[in-house]
Design a protein around this motif. Sequence first.
Motif, PDB file in Angstrom:
ATOM      1  N   SER A  21       2.096  12.161  -6.459  1.00  0.00           N
ATOM      2  CA  SER A  21       1.909  11.574  -7.787  1.00  0.00           C
ATOM      3  C   SER A  21       3.222  11.217  -8.484  1.00  0.00           C
ATOM      4  N   LYS A  22       4.334  11.831  -8.089  1.00  0.00           N
ATOM      5  CA  LYS A  22       5.615  11.539  -8.736  1.00  0.00           C
ATOM      6  C   LYS A  22       6.226  10.225  -8.260  1.00  0.00           C
ATOM      7  N   SER A  23       5.904   9.812  -7.047  1.00  0.00           N
ATOM      8  CA  SER A  23       6.542   8.638  -6.455  1.00  0.00           C
ATOM      9  C   SER A  23       5.788   7.341  -6.667  1.00  0.00           C
ATOM     10  N   TYR A  24       4.541   7.412  -7.113  1.00  0.00           N
ATOM     11  CA  TYR A  24       3.735   6.208  -7.237  1.00  0.00           C
ATOM     12  C   TYR A  24       3.430   5.884  -8.679  1.00  0.00           C
ATOM     13  N   PHE A  25       3.181   4.613  -8.936  1.00  0.00           N
ATOM     14  CA  PHE A  25       2.869   4.139 -10.271  1.00  0.00           C
ATOM     15  C   PHE A  25       1.612   3.284 -10.184  1.00  0.00           C
ATOM     16  N   ASP A  26       0.957   3.076 -11.314  1.00  0.00           N
ATOM     17  CA  ASP A  26      -0.364   2.452 -11.339  1.00  0.00           C
ATOM     18  C   ASP A  26      -0.436   1.053 -10.742  1.00  0.00           C
ATOM     19  N   ASN A  27       0.592   0.270 -10.856  1.00  0.00           N
ATOM     20  CA  ASN A  27       0.526  -1.109 -10.356  1.00  0.00           C
ATOM     21  C   ASN A  27       1.358  -1.317  -9.092  1.00  0.00           C
ATOM     22  N   CYS A  28       1.405  -0.326  -8.257  1.00  0.00           N
ATOM     23  CA  CYS A  28       2.224  -0.424  -7.044  1.00  0.00           C
ATOM     24  C   CYS A  28       1.491  -1.080  -5.874  1.00  0.00           C
ATOM     25  N   ILE A  29       0.203  -1.372  -6.025  1.00  0.00           N
ATOM     26  CA  ILE A  29      -0.527  -2.033  -4.939  1.00  0.00           C
ATOM     27  C   ILE A  29      -0.205  -3.517  -4.954  1.00  0.00           C
ATOM     28  N   ASP A  30       0.243  -4.003  -3.796  1.00  0.00           N
ATOM     29  CA  ASP A  30       0.671  -5.392  -3.679  1.00  0.00           C
ATOM     30  C   ASP A  30      -0.373  -6.267  -2.994  1.00  0.00           C
ATOM     31  N   GLY A  31      -1.365  -5.665  -2.391  1.00  0.00           N
ATOM     32  CA  GLY A  31      -2.396  -6.446  -1.739  1.00  0.00           C
ATOM     33  C   GLY A  31      -3.398  -5.574  -1.017  1.00  0.00           C
ATOM     34  N   VAL A  32      -4.610  -6.097  -0.883  1.00  0.00           N
ATOM     35  CA  VAL A  32      -5.681  -5.407  -0.185  1.00  0.00           C
ATOM     36  C   VAL A  32      -6.411  -6.451   0.654  1.00  0.00           C
ATOM     37  N   PHE A  33      -6.667  -6.120   1.910  1.00  0.00           N
ATOM     38  CA  PHE A  33      -7.485  -7.031   2.697  1.00  0.00           C
ATOM     39  C   PHE A  33      -8.368  -6.261   3.664  1.00  0.00           C
ATOM     40  N   PHE A  34      -9.444  -6.908   4.053  1.00  0.00           N
ATOM     41  CA  PHE A  34     -10.454  -6.298   4.907  1.00  0.00           C
ATOM     42  C   PHE A  34     -10.283  -6.786   6.336  1.00  0.00           C
ATOM     43  N   GLU A  35     -10.354  -5.849   7.284  1.00  0.00           N
ATOM     44  CA  GLU A  35     -10.346  -6.184   8.705  1.00  0.00           C
ATOM     45  C   GLU A  35     -11.642  -5.671   9.302  1.00  0.00           C
ATOM     46  N   LYS A  48     -10.770   4.103  18.463  1.00  0.00           N
ATOM     47  CA  LYS A  48     -11.998   3.583  17.884  1.00  0.00           C
ATOM     48  C   LYS A  48     -11.724   2.233  17.213  1.00  0.00           C
ATOM     49  N   ILE A  49     -12.643   1.324  17.359  1.00  0.00           N
ATOM     50  CA  ILE A  49     -12.558   0.033  16.667  1.00  0.00           C
ATOM     51  C   ILE A  49     -13.543   0.084  15.513  1.00  0.00           C
ATOM     52  N   CYS A  50     -13.041  -0.092  14.302  1.00  0.00           N
ATOM     53  CA  CYS A  50     -13.908   0.040  13.139  1.00  0.00           C
ATOM     54  C   CYS A  50     -13.462  -0.884  12.007  1.00  0.00           C
ATOM     55  N   PRO A  51     -14.350  -1.126  11.043  1.00  0.00           N
ATOM     56  CA  PRO A  51     -14.002  -1.932   9.882  1.00  0.00           C
ATOM     57  C   PRO A  51     -13.139  -1.102   8.923  1.00  0.00           C
ATOM     58  N   VAL A  52     -12.050  -1.679   8.468  1.00  0.00           N
ATOM     59  CA  VAL A  52     -11.131  -0.959   7.579  1.00  0.00           C
ATOM     60  C   VAL A  52     -10.619  -1.868   6.471  1.00  0.00           C
ATOM     61  N   TRP A  53     -10.090  -1.230   5.470  1.00  0.00           N
ATOM     62  CA  TRP A  53      -9.352  -1.897   4.400  1.00  0.00           C
ATOM     63  C   TRP A  53      -7.890  -1.529   4.567  1.00  0.00           C
ATOM     64  N   VAL A  54      -7.023  -2.511   4.474  1.00  0.00           N
ATOM     65  CA  VAL A  54      -5.582  -2.282   4.555  1.00  0.00           C
ATOM     66  C   VAL A  54      -5.015  -2.517   3.157  1.00  0.00           C
ATOM     67  N   VAL A  55      -4.336  -1.512   2.643  1.00  0.00           N
ATOM     68  CA  VAL A  55      -3.760  -1.577   1.302  1.00  0.00           C
ATOM     69  C   VAL A  55      -2.244  -1.574   1.442  1.00  0.00           C
ATOM     70  N   ARG A  56      -1.589  -2.607   0.902  1.00  0.00           N
ATOM     71  CA  ARG A  56      -0.122  -2.677   0.929  1.00  0.00           C
ATOM     72  C   ARG A  56       0.392  -2.120  -0.386  1.00  0.00           C
ATOM     73  N   ILE A  57       1.327  -1.172  -0.266  1.00  0.00           N
ATOM     74  CA  ILE A  57       1.862  -0.462  -1.420  1.00  0.00           C
ATOM     75  C   ILE A  57       3.364  -0.689  -1.491  1.00  0.00           C
ATOM     76  N   ILE A  58       3.845  -1.050  -2.665  1.00  0.00           N
ATOM     77  CA  ILE A  58       5.292  -1.176  -2.878  1.00  0.00           C
ATOM     78  C   ILE A  58       5.830   0.225  -3.146  1.00  0.00           C
ATOM     79  N   SER A  59       6.800   0.615  -2.353  1.00  0.00           N
ATOM     80  CA  SER A  59       7.374   1.953  -2.514  1.00  0.00           C
ATOM     81  C   SER A  59       8.849   1.830  -2.899  1.00  0.00           C
ATOM     82  N   SER A  60       9.556   2.916  -2.789  1.00  0.00           N
ATOM     83  CA  SER A  60      10.956   2.941  -3.207  1.00  0.00           C
ATOM     84  C   SER A  60      11.802   1.914  -2.461  1.00  0.00           C
TER      85      SER A  60
END
Length: 88
Positions: A21-35, A48-60
């Motif tokens: 919780s110390k390293s992340y901030f509310d608007n750090c998500i840069d993108g979300v896409f479904f595979e 396993k091959i499965c449906p997933v969501w990939v979330v890109r997060i801006i970090s330090s």
Amino acid sequence: MKYTEEQILAKAQEIMKDLDSKSYFDNCIDGVFFEEKRKIISGNNKGKICPVWVVRIISSMDNSDFLIISDETGEPLIYQNFNTYISI
């Protein structure tokens, strides 16, 4: 697709706060896409091959982290930051 992008965004925020919780901030998500078909390369679901969501997060230092969330269960499967790979 069981979850919407908005639901996954909310889950991703929760997961990130739980991880560090110390390293992340509310608007750090840069993108979300479904595979629809992604092969999981580690952890309990390895191979396993499965449906997933990939979330890109801006970090330090403008690095990107990636959070892989299962569309079947809504649970995190993999978290990869710029120097660590974690199977959840």
